[in-house]
Design a protein around this motif. Sequence first.
Motif, PDB file in Angstrom:
ATOM      1  N   ASP A  42       0.841  -1.191   0.000  1.00 13.39           N
ATOM      2  CA  ASP A  42       0.000   0.000   0.000  1.00 13.39           C
ATOM      3  C   ASP A  42       0.879   1.246   0.000  1.00 13.39           C
ATOM      4  N   LYS A  95     -14.636  -5.345  -2.071  1.00 13.11           N
ATOM      5  CA  LYS A  95     -14.515  -3.905  -2.235  1.00 13.11           C
ATOM      6  C   LYS A  95     -15.910  -3.282  -2.265  1.00 13.11           C
ATOM      7  N   THR A 143      -6.204  -6.569  -1.446  1.00 11.05           N
ATOM      8  CA  THR A 143      -5.985  -5.149  -1.224  1.00 11.05           C
ATOM      9  C   THR A 143      -6.385  -4.764   0.195  1.00 11.05           C
ATOM     10  N   HIS A 144      -5.499  -4.067   0.900  1.00 19.54           N
ATOM     11  CA  HIS A 144      -5.769  -3.568   2.254  1.00 19.54           C
ATOM     12  C   HIS A 144      -6.145  -4.695   3.230  1.00 19.54           C
TER      13      HIS A 144
END
Length: 234
Positions: A42, A95, A143-144
């Motif tokens: 990130d 997401k 992601t994240h």
Amino acid sequence: LALNKPAGLAVQGGTKTRNHVDRLLSAWGEGLARPRLVHRLDRDTSGVLLAGKTPPAAARLAGSFARRRAEKTYWALVLGHPRPQDGILSLPLVKKGVGDRELVVPAEPKDPRAEPAETEFTLISRAGDRVSWMALRPHTGRTHQLRAHMLAMGHPILGDPKYNTPESVALSAGLGLQLHARRLSLPHPSGGLLVVEAPVSPEMKAGFARFGFDASEADPEPFRRPGRGARRGN
């Protein structure tokens, strides 16, 4: 090629992002001479980032990540004291648009967009009941993922501008994201084992100083040690 990525520098370009690691790799040359990224961090996460200096090396390194042969160890300062203090969280993520931004959140049951996500965690040390210094190991690469999983556990990473609670925001006022890719171990493309450690970032040093931690307390391989984290006084 092993880089110690600073917090605030994007790994790849995007909308309104001109300065990023992938662009800076042109300093080594173009075409076959240009190193190739084999994984990502990130923007606000500091620490170990690898690139392959030749196409065959990049392919082998990327293959190790794809086959989950790369062992990644992150350090994080989080709100509170997770119980249990070590284990594995398996929680699918998806997401989702939240207000004017996109976040990664726990998926609803049977959501077709859900992606499996698994994070191993263990306590390194703690400062009373307010802050814990954790080692985190993602078994998947969403992601994240680490930030979303720690928030879902009720122990958000301090200094996180997106995945937080009012309490974590107040406690980490003035701090950057307290997440650092400390160590990476994976097969070397030429044989043997490649182990790389990134020095503690300025952001993590500030967190350590505020809550009384010292990098020397940590076991280099916290997920293999027989003992568990030590408790610190208030």
